[in-house]
Design an enzyme around this catalytic site. Structure first.
Site, PDB file in Angstrom:
ATOM      1  N   ASP A 127      12.929  -0.731   1.904  1.00 24.30           N
ATOM      2  CA  ASP A 127      11.872  -1.579   1.191  1.00 24.30           C
ATOM      3  C   ASP A 127      12.371  -1.959  -0.122  1.00 24.30           C
ATOM      4  O   ASP A 127      12.938  -0.880  -0.847  1.00 24.30           O
ATOM      5  CB  ASP A 127      10.479  -0.569   1.056  1.00 24.30           C
ATOM      6  N   ASP A 171      -0.891  -4.542  10.485  1.00 23.93           N
ATOM      7  CA  ASP A 171      -1.113  -3.541   9.671  1.00 23.93           C
ATOM      8  C   ASP A 171      -2.492  -3.029   9.501  1.00 23.93           C
ATOM      9  O   ASP A 171      -3.356  -3.812   9.106  1.00 23.93           O
ATOM     10  CB  ASP A 171      -0.451  -3.547   8.328  1.00 23.93           C
TER      11      ASP A 171
END
Length: 237
Positions: free
Chosen positions: A8, A131
């Site tokens: 990330d 998500d």
């Protein structure tokens, strides 16, 4: 089953967020290319990269993504997501040589984009990230929660040619509490190839994803915190 170690990116560094909250950041590495090399050396076949700055609308890490792909892209497959909401941005990342891009917010805000991108790039190069927070789809870096549930969006994108779904329960992300297998399996039963993400904390979690018959699992914090090695996780997968 494929296992995807995650990188990330925020301000050019490798970080992890807890439950997707931007203020709950832990920095792990200042050199994302070096981190990618560590994953490759451990035997990874995929590397999952997320541009958090682009997802939050606060910048982008295209240079870091380009550097990662240039270094490892001929040896392993790279999957990239985070803030890819326009056809031009998607094409730009695909042209770097990534194996697959992940669409999230655009699936909700610009539904027509999904079918167009699948038609131009091919279904093997496009994944959709679903998500959820409390069962509802979260968008724009998980900041905004819609009234849509993952099942209805999954059904729609499958009709548009999408094959690969990355399913994340945001509340579990970075918490090492185990992924939402029931939610992932429910989507796979619709005909999707589902990659579970969020919450993997033990090798038992990796084994459970495999036993559930899912297509893959994304692992982040557990690797960085030393809960287990990537080599052991790949063996379990």
């Amino acid at each position: 089953m494929d296992l995807y170690p995650a990188i990330d990116l925020r301000a050019g560094r490798v970080v992890r967020l807890s439950q997707g909250e931007s203020h709950r950041e832990t920095r792990y590495h200042d050199d994302p290319v070096a981190q990618a090399e560590l994953f490759v050396a451990a035997g990874a076949r995929w590397v999952h990269v997320v541009d958090l700055d682009r997802a939050f609308g606060s910048g982008e890490n295209l240079a870091a993504v380009r550097a990662i792909v240039k270094r490892i892209g001929e040896r392993v497959r790279v999957q990239v997501g985070g803030g890819l909401r326009r056809a031009e941005a998607i094409a730009e990342v695909l042209e770097l040589g990534v194996a697959r891009v992940v669409l999230g917010t655009a699936v909700v805000t610009d539904p027509a984009l999904v079918g167009a991108v699948v038609a131009s790039a091919g279904p093997e190069r496009i994944a959709v990230g679903l998500d959820t927070r409390a069962g509802k789809i979260a968008i724009r870096g998980w900041v905004d929660v819609t009234e849509l549930d993952a099942t209805e969006v999954c059904r729609r994108v499958l009709t548009e040619g999408v094959r690969t779904i990355i399913y994340t329960d945001v509340g579990r992300d970075g918490m090492l509490s185990g992924p939402d297998l029931a939610g992932a399996v429910a989507l796979q039963e619709l005909g999707a190839s589902v990659i579970a993400s969020g919450g993997v904390g033990t090798l038992a979690d990796v084994r459970a994803v495999r036993a559930a018959g899912l297509a893959g699992v994304i692992v982040g914090r557990a690797l960085y915190d030393g809960q287990f090695s990537l080599e052991d996780a790949l063996t379990c997968a």
